[in-house]
Design a protein around this motif. Structure first.
Motif: not given
Ligand SMILES: Cc1ncc(COP(=O)(O)O)c(C=O)c1O
Length: 437
Positions: A110-111, A143, A145, A217, A250, A252-253, A279
């Motif tokens: 995600g980062s 958040y 990453g 997010e 974002d 990622v979740i 994820k």
């Molecule tokens: C919204 C969001 N972006 C980015 C990340 C970062 O992902 P990673 O830990 O795979 O780098 C996360 C991780 O929880 C997240 O919730």
């Protein structure tokens, strides 16, 4: 031979290393809804690993795809070369994105997806002759990453303060958490759409012609489950449109069924310009991240560049064969088992369970959307986070994996869970809340 019981070498991420190594808790196996801990006890997974195991653990079709690919094509570079699985994974992912966001850039987390998206936004502004648009706007409590881009637009103090000046030219919207008006909301809270107008404040301060993109997010997860107020995302989209600013979600979740649809964009009916994911993309079986990009953004960067490489960015493992194979198998599994729809079908039952904790000791807010639950606890006087951390440890020892962030319990179970699992999660939580001081 190194001693497997020597825990000193592994500097654990986001961990109280001293506390952990004094009282280690390890997982040795996982299947379906459960982990097996090192001492043999079973642990019901109410967090999908770390918001990532959406189809449940150790799913055979994903394992088979990884195994087969590992034996056929362990690795092929995607710089100037590539392999069919990466193209197939991109096409398959693009097909479930909102219409038009079908150009896919692969990363490994995600980062990395976030940093890739921020760079793509900047490259696009330059490619279309708007090179003064370099400013990136995040949101307090966001958040994104742990890359320098991600922590710069992120809004969580502890993730930022050890690391110097971060990126310059970044600003933040206000966060949307308003317990005074919205505590115990079911689904999207009623109050706070106007918080999106904070973007107008930043436009007035900096000038729209300096702003490249806004990243949020759709549901903020890691900060403790902040669900967008009704109308907020729509308003943010409208303000971005009015000032020609890119909007990045974002996800990622929130992607891959977590809130009942392929994406939060689809769930909320608000289409951003870029979507970051990771994820659940591979059900966490192999690391993979991705950015879905609006076609016009891709075309502008690619077609307006001099001949040769158009975007000077990428990772050795972008579109890795094992990750690509796992992504294809995972997307197949989501569809075959209707898991996004399943999450939506279970949402009301889940919401009832989350809100049944209202009135239990320490609980000051319950919030939910899709198969996400947030239960906010009153901090112990003078000892923030301690009560939640004690709950986390006790829950694990009693066979339940939860996640805590600050004094908030964040739940995000695999989408395969059944009603009996929901009952079990909340009965156990109720008991724990009554047991801790
Ligand atoms: C919204 C969001 N972006 C980015 C990340 C970062 O992902 P990673 O830990 O795979 O780098 C996360 C991780 O929880 C997240 O919730």
């Amino acid at each position: 031979m190194p001693d497997r019981n020597d825990l000193s070498a592994f500097w654990m991420p986001y961990t109280d290393n001293r506390g952990y190594k004094a009282h280690p808790r390890q997982m040795v196996a996982a299947e379906g809804m459960h982990y097996t801990a090192a001492d043999g006890h079973r642990v019901l997974d109410a967090t999908g690993g770390l918001w990532c195991v959406n189809a449940g653990h150790a799913r055979e079709p994903i394992i088979a795809a990884i195994r087969e690919t590992a034996g056929t094509l362990d690795f092929a570079p995607t710089f100037q070369l590539a392999h069919p699985l990466a193209f197939e994974a991109a096409a398959r992912l693009g097909a479930i994105m909102p219409e038009g966001l079908d150009r896919i850039f692969f990363a490994n987390s995600g980062s990395e997806a976030v940093d890739s998206a921020l760079k793509i936004a900047l490259a696009y502004q330059r490619a279309r002759g708007q090179g003064s648009r370099t400013r990136l706007i995040g949101r307090e409590r966001g958040y994104h990453g742990v890359g320098f881009g991600g922590i710069s637009v992120g809004g969580i103090l502890n993730n930022r303060r050890q690391f110097g000046t971060l990126l310059t030219g970044v600003d933040h919207l206000r966060h949307t958490h308003d317990p005074a008006s919205n505590a115990f909301s079911r689904g999207q809270p009623a109050h706070g759409a106007e918080l999106a107008d904070d973007l107008e404040r930043l436009v007035a301060l900096h000038g729209a012609d300096t702003i490249a993109a806004v990243i949020v997010e759709p549901v903020a997860g890691s900060t403790g489950v902040l669900i967008p107020p009704r109308g907020y995302l729509e308003r943010l989209r409208a303000i971005c449109d009015a000032h020609d600013i890119l909007l990045i979600f974002d996800e990622v979740i929130t992607a891959f069924g977590r809130i009942g649809k392929a994406t939060g964009a689809e769930r909320f009916g608000v289409v951003p310009d870029l979507i970051t994911m990771a994820k659940g993309l591979t059900n966490a079986a192999v690391p993979m991240g991705a950015v879905a990009v609006r076609r016009e953004i891709h075309d502008t960067v690619v077609n307006n560049s001099p001949a040769g490489i158009e975007l000077f960015h990428g990772y050795t493992y972008s579109g890795h064969p094992l990750a690509s194979a796992a992504a294809i198998a995972t997307l197949d599994l989501y569809r075959a088992e209707g898991l996004f729809e399943r999450a939506l079908d279970l949402e009301e039952y889940w919401a009832d369970a989350v809100h049944s904790l209202r009135g239990e000791p320490h609980v000051i807010d319950c919030r939910n959307i899709g198969l996400i639950g947030g239960i906010e606890l009153e901090p112990r006087p003078g000892q923030p986070t301690k009560r939640a951390m004690e709950l986390f440890h006790r829950a694990f020892d009693e066979g339940l994996l939860i996640r805590v962030t600050g004094d908030i319990i964040a739940l995000s179970p695999p989408l395969i869970l059944e009603r009996r699992h929901i009952d079990e999660i909340f009965e156990r939580l109720r008991g724990l809340l009554r047991a801790v001081a």
